[in-house]
Motif scaffolding. Sequence first.
Motif, short mmCIF file in Angstrom:
data_model
loop_
_atom_site.label_atom_id
_atom_site.label_comp_id
_atom_site.label_asym_id
_atom_site.label_seq_id
_atom_site.Cartn_x
_atom_site.Cartn_y
_atom_site.Cartn_z
N ALA A 92 -2.10 5.17 3.83
CA ALA A 92 -1.52 3.89 3.39
C ALA A 92 -2.07 2.74 4.24
CB ALA A 92 0.00 3.95 3.49
N SER B 235 0.86 -1.19 0.00
CA SER B 235 0.00 0.00 0.00
C SER B 235 0.90 1.24 0.00
CB SER B 235 -0.89 0.01 1.25
OG SER B 235 -1.82 1.06 1.21
N GLU B 236 0.29 2.37 -0.30
CA GLU B 236 1.06 3.62 -0.27
C GLU B 236 0.11 4.79 -0.07
OE1 GLU B 236 3.01 3.37 -4.10
OE2 GLU B 236 1.33 4.37 -5.08
#
Length: 147
Positions: A58, A42-43
Amino acid sequence: MRQQDENAMRRAIELARAQHGRTGDNPSVGCVLMSADGRRLSEGATGDGGRPHAEQLALTQFKGKLPVGTTAYVTLEPCRERSTGEASCSNRLIKAGVARVVVSVMDRHPKGAGGKAAIESAGIDIATGFLEEEAAFLYEDFFASLG
Ligand SMILES: Nc1c(N[C@@H]2O[C@H](COP(=O)(O)O)[C@@H](O)[C@H]2O)[nH]c(=O)[nH]c1=O
């Protein structure tokens, strides 16, 4: 540091760069979550106007429990306290069970500074100053505004 660390932090810097100038009084931060086997989980980057915070985004975008051994790459020291009353990013990372945190620039804001100590006290491995020369431009104005 390994090549994966560099790639992930460069991606976090890129995310923060895209929001640079759009986050109001809050600095623009990028966060990338990577599994131990090199998958980008994720980001996030700081939202328009300064919220939500990068780590918050995130973490909430990742559905389920983070795999054991996850590393969080963050361009700025995860905040120690929020001015909004929400959970701080350091506490969110601790609660989510990350194994390691890699930070580029240390925060000088009174609410930001101290996140590293909180993460360390929770027994989580944390490295700071990583690719600092590449991320420094993101925080020059913010630090100058603190006087
Ligand atoms: N934008 C940002 C951080 N910003 C830092 O957190 C402090 C408190 O923010 P606030 O509660 O929104 O007023 C803010 O003054 C700044 O030092 N920190 C982070 O971990 N991640 C983020 O994405």
